[in-house]
Design a protein around this motif. Structure first.
Motif, PDB file in Angstrom:
ATOM      1  N   TYR A   1     -19.904  33.381 -20.873  1.00  0.00           N
ATOM      2  CA  TYR A   1     -21.266  33.895 -20.725  1.00  0.00           C
ATOM      3  C   TYR A   1     -21.669  33.968 -19.250  1.00  0.00           C
ATOM      4  N   THR A   2     -21.293  32.954 -18.480  1.00  0.00           N
ATOM      5  CA  THR A   2     -21.624  32.947 -17.056  1.00  0.00           C
ATOM      6  C   THR A   2     -20.994  34.149 -16.358  1.00  0.00           C
ATOM      7  N   HIS A   3     -19.730  34.417 -16.685  1.00  0.00           N
ATOM      8  CA  HIS A   3     -19.044  35.556 -16.088  1.00  0.00           C
ATOM      9  C   HIS A   3     -19.705  36.871 -16.498  1.00  0.00           C
ATOM     10  N   ALA A   4     -20.034  37.007 -17.800  1.00  0.00           N
ATOM     11  CA  ALA A   4     -20.670  38.244 -18.287  1.00  0.00           C
ATOM     12  C   ALA A   4     -22.029  38.434 -17.628  1.00  0.00           C
ATOM     13  N   TYR A   5     -22.797  37.355 -17.526  1.00  0.00           N
ATOM     14  CA  TYR A   5     -24.124  37.435 -16.912  1.00  0.00           C
ATOM     15  C   TYR A   5     -23.994  37.805 -15.435  1.00  0.00           C
ATOM     16  N   ARG A   6     -23.000  37.222 -14.766  1.00  0.00           N
ATOM     17  CA  ARG A   6     -22.773  37.526 -13.348  1.00  0.00           C
ATOM     18  C   ARG A   6     -22.460  39.013 -13.151  1.00  0.00           C
ATOM     19  N   GLU A   7     -21.693  39.590 -14.081  1.00  0.00           N
ATOM     20  CA  GLU A   7     -21.382  41.012 -13.998  1.00  0.00           C
ATOM     21  C   GLU A   7     -22.645  41.865 -14.163  1.00  0.00           C
ATOM     22  N   HIS A   8     -23.493  41.498 -15.142  1.00  0.00           N
ATOM     23  CA  HIS A   8     -24.751  42.230 -15.315  1.00  0.00           C
ATOM     24  C   HIS A   8     -25.620  42.121 -14.062  1.00  0.00           C
TER      25      HIS A   8
ATOM     26  N   LEU B   1     -28.955  29.225 -13.019  1.00  0.00           N
ATOM     27  CA  LEU B   1     -27.968  28.215 -13.384  1.00  0.00           C
ATOM     28  C   LEU B   1     -27.948  27.963 -14.888  1.00  0.00           C
ATOM     29  N   ASP B   2     -26.839  27.455 -15.383  1.00  0.00           N
ATOM     30  CA  ASP B   2     -26.691  26.930 -16.742  1.00  0.00           C
ATOM     31  C   ASP B   2     -26.836  27.999 -17.819  1.00  0.00           C
ATOM     32  N   PHE B   3     -25.705  28.503 -18.283  1.00  0.00           N
ATOM     33  CA  PHE B   3     -25.688  29.569 -19.286  1.00  0.00           C
ATOM     34  C   PHE B   3     -25.164  29.086 -20.629  1.00  0.00           C
ATOM     35  N   GLY B   4     -25.256  27.769 -20.853  1.00  0.00           N
ATOM     36  CA  GLY B   4     -24.793  27.204 -22.114  1.00  0.00           C
ATOM     37  C   GLY B   4     -25.593  27.669 -23.312  1.00  0.00           C
ATOM     38  N   ALA B   5     -26.898  27.955 -23.119  1.00  0.00           N
ATOM     39  CA  ALA B   5     -27.759  28.367 -24.232  1.00  0.00           C
ATOM     40  C   ALA B   5     -28.008  29.876 -24.243  1.00  0.00           C
ATOM     41  N   THR B   6     -27.109  30.627 -23.619  1.00  0.00           N
ATOM     42  CA  THR B   6     -27.252  32.090 -23.597  1.00  0.00           C
ATOM     43  C   THR B   6     -27.038  32.661 -24.995  1.00  0.00           C
ATOM     44  N   LYS B   7     -27.869  33.640 -25.365  1.00  0.00           N
ATOM     45  CA  LYS B   7     -27.735  34.286 -26.670  1.00  0.00           C
ATOM     46  C   LYS B   7     -27.647  35.793 -26.496  1.00  0.00           C
ATOM     47  N   SER B   8     -26.819  36.381 -27.348  1.00  0.00           N
ATOM     48  CA  SER B   8     -26.672  37.828 -27.361  1.00  0.00           C
ATOM     49  C   SER B   8     -27.500  38.403 -28.508  1.00  0.00           C
ATOM     50  N   TYR B   9     -28.315  39.411 -28.217  1.00  0.00           N
ATOM     51  CA  TYR B   9     -29.152  40.062 -29.231  1.00  0.00           C
ATOM     52  C   TYR B   9     -28.707  41.512 -29.380  1.00  0.00           C
ATOM     53  N   ASP B  10     -28.372  41.907 -30.620  1.00  0.00           N
ATOM     54  CA  ASP B  10     -27.895  43.276 -30.794  1.00  0.00           C
ATOM     55  C   ASP B  10     -29.049  44.267 -30.730  1.00  0.00           C
ATOM     56  N   LEU B  11     -28.691  45.521 -30.589  1.00  0.00           N
ATOM     57  CA  LEU B  11     -29.686  46.566 -30.373  1.00  0.00           C
ATOM     58  C   LEU B  11     -30.665  46.679 -31.534  1.00  0.00           C
ATOM     59  N   SER B  12     -30.186  46.499 -32.757  1.00  0.00           N
ATOM     60  CA  SER B  12     -31.056  46.607 -33.929  1.00  0.00           C
ATOM     61  C   SER B  12     -32.179  45.581 -33.879  1.00  0.00           C
ATOM     62  N   PHE B  13     -31.843  44.320 -33.566  1.00  0.00           N
ATOM     63  CA  PHE B  13     -32.862  43.280 -33.481  1.00  0.00           C
ATOM     64  C   PHE B  13     -33.827  43.553 -32.334  1.00  0.00           C
ATOM     65  N   ARG B  14     -33.298  43.952 -31.189  1.00  0.00           N
ATOM     66  CA  ARG B  14     -34.153  44.201 -30.028  1.00  0.00           C
ATOM     67  C   ARG B  14     -35.124  45.350 -30.280  1.00  0.00           C
ATOM     68  N   ARG B  15     -34.649  46.362 -31.018  1.00  0.00           N
ATOM     69  CA  ARG B  15     -35.543  47.473 -31.341  1.00  0.00           C
ATOM     70  C   ARG B  15     -36.653  47.014 -32.285  1.00  0.00           C
ATOM     71  N   LYS B  16     -36.276  46.233 -33.313  1.00  0.00           N
ATOM     72  CA  LYS B  16     -37.261  45.770 -34.291  1.00  0.00           C
ATOM     73  C   LYS B  16     -38.309  44.874 -33.622  1.00  0.00           C
ATOM     74  N   TYR B  17     -37.846  43.996 -32.755  1.00  0.00           N
ATOM     75  CA  TYR B  17     -38.763  43.118 -32.034  1.00  0.00           C
ATOM     76  C   TYR B  17     -39.704  43.935 -31.139  1.00  0.00           C
ATOM     77  N   SER B  18     -39.186  44.965 -30.491  1.00  0.00           N
ATOM     78  CA  SER B  18     -40.003  45.830 -29.643  1.00  0.00           C
ATOM     79  C   SER B  18     -41.027  46.597 -30.482  1.00  0.00           C
ATOM     80  N   GLN B  19     -40.634  46.989 -31.690  1.00  0.00           N
ATOM     81  CA  GLN B  19     -41.577  47.664 -32.587  1.00  0.00           C
ATOM     82  C   GLN B  19     -42.721  46.732 -32.979  1.00  0.00           C
ATOM     83  N   LEU B  20     -42.407  45.458 -33.171  1.00  0.00           N
ATOM     84  CA  LEU B  20     -43.444  44.481 -33.485  1.00  0.00           C
ATOM     85  C   LEU B  20     -44.413  44.328 -32.322  1.00  0.00           C
ATOM     86  N   ILE B  21     -43.894  44.317 -31.108  1.00  0.00           N
ATOM     87  CA  ILE B  21     -44.758  44.246 -29.921  1.00  0.00           C
ATOM     88  C   ILE B  21     -45.682  45.454 -29.867  1.00  0.00           C
TER      89      ILE B  21
END
Length: 442
Positions: free
Chosen positions: A204-211, A299-319
């Motif tokens: 996760y740390t490596h992936a986050y660093r790339e982003h 720092l500290d990416f132990g609690a990093t979570k990945s959210y798929d596009l479907s969930f992110r869209r639904k959450y954005s619709q709720l907002i």
């Protein structure tokens, strides 16, 4: 303040025994309280019981301590304020293991690679529920931060969570609620397992660093894979000032505070809307400030979570439904996302909508003054009303860690004492809410 402590119990039997003894002691105190007919309407955990809980969880560390920390953050509305104050002690617990134990773990885990390390710090530079961090150098000169996991932590997660789930279930039953907690407990368990797997955290740390390469103001440590294992994580040592130190310096001018306020908000929208990868731990210790460079160290990416596009869209619709005050849409989305059970009363649905309306006030404003806001207090009041009203709805497991991050963002902004325009950030959620279904994204 760091204090030297005993190693947590290593065997599952010993850890389970400690937890069961703690549960038995708490139950005995509750029985006495009820026989005496005092404070019958209060939750199971009164002040002496919660003090016992904090002492035991602090010693056990691992999933047990992390569970207590999450209880302090996520279940505050279930307990009186004096109980919350004691639970908060788990957030600052800094007991650490002696150097001899840590040194032996490193020798065992790293094998021949251990000889490349020099100047290993005798005392940790940080300590938490899963492990502690020491500074060191490589012979070739690189400065390192080495996170070492406490012995026996990973193997005990399943048993710890099962016993703690029984304790939590007892609390809800005594409060007269019929709440299904299996989803929440499963979410906790998955995060505990994830945080104890340093290979996963390295990934996760490596992936986050790339982003983060797309945001030059952000600094993410480099992973030293050759010196990392499932129980040891070695990263580049990153300099910076913690928030409480930096905010009191002359460098924390209104202009630079506004810069960091916008940067932290932009980081959250990048994480959720663009990357689908969110570091969900709100601990202020996970942010270091470099004002002279206008950079923020993460720092500290132990609690990093990945959210798929479907969930992110639904959450954005709720907002967007909340901002538009579309009451029926809010309820239907809330039920669809598992945030509120269809069996809840009309009164409970109204409180649920009120909570969402209040939560969106900062975004709904053209400019929001975080320094003078009573937002946390208002949210706490409505949250208590909702918790007391709910009969069937469990805590929303898909949102719990995401909202931990949001609460952390808010408190940083309030500490920065900034007034910010949030329309830019609303636009990103609006775009995501109306995007076409393109499948999962991370």
């Amino acid at each position: 303040m760091k204090t030297k402590g005993k190693a947590p119990p290593k065997t599952i039997r010993e850890r389970t025994s400690r937890l069961l003894r703690m549960a038995g002691s708490m139950a005995s105190q509750e029985l006495i309280k009820r026989i005496q007919k005092t404070e019958i309407g209060r939750p199971l955990l009164n002040l002496p019981q919660i003090q016992l809980l904090v002492r035991e969880l602090s010693h056990l560390k691992g999933a047990a301590m992390k569970f207590g920390q999450m209880l302090a953050l996520e279940a505050r509305d279930y307990f009186p304020e004096e109980v919350c104050v004691v639970l908060d002690q788990l957030q600052s617990n800094a007991n650490f293991l002696n150097f001899e134990t840590i040194d032996q773990i490193l020798r065992t885990e790293l094998g021949i690679q251990y000889k490349d390390l020099i100047d290993l710090s005798p005392s940790p530079i940080a300590a938490a529920s899963i492990g502690q961090v020491h500074s060191a150098r490589l012979i070739k000169g690189d400065r390192l931060a080495i996170k070492v996991q406490y012995p026996g932590i990973r193997d005990s997660i399943d048993s710890d969570v099962k016993v703690l789930a029984v304790i939590l279930k007892t609390i809800t039953l005594i409060m007269g609620k019929q709440i299904e907690l299996s989803g929440l407990i499963q979410e906790f368990s998955e995060i505990f397992i994830q945080e104890s797997d340093y290979i996963q955290e390295a990934s996760y740390t490596h992936a986050y660093r790339e982003h983060a390469r797309s945001a030059p103001e952000l600094v993410v440590p480099e992973v030293y894979t050759a010196y990392s294992t499932q129980k040891v994580l070695t990263l580049s040592f990153e300099e910076g000032q913690n928030f409480s130190q930096w905010i009191l310096t002359p460098e924390a001018t209104p202009e630079i505070r506004e810069f960091y306020g916008n940067l932290i908000l932009d980081l959250y929208t990048r994480e959720f809307c663009d990357w689908g990868l969110v570091q969900t731990d709100p601990n202020l210790g996970n942010f270091l400030f470099r004002p002279e460079e206008r950079k923020l160290v993460l720092l500290d990416f132990g609690a990093t979570k990945s959210y798929d596009l479907s969930f992110r869209r639904k959450y954005s619709q709720l907002i967007m439904a909340t901002l538009s005050k579309k009451s029926q849409k809010i309820i239907s989305l809330g039920e669809e996302m598992g945030l509120i059970d269809p069996r809840e009363s009309t009164e409970t649905q109204e409180i649920f909508k009120q909570l969402l309306f209040e939560s969106m006030n900062p975004i709904a404003s053209a400019e929001y003054d975080f320094s003078e806001s009573e937002y946390p207090e208002k949210m706490r009041s409505i949250s208590r009303q909702l918790v007391n009203s709910l009969k069937f709805s469990p805590p929303p497991k898909d949102l719990i860690f995401l909202h931990r991050k949001l609460s952390g963002v808010f408190y940083i902004l309030r500490g920065l004492k900034v007034k910010l325009s949030l329309r830019h950030y609303t636009d990103k959620f609006e775009t995501l809410a109306s995007s076409h279904n393109q499948g999962p994204s991370s």
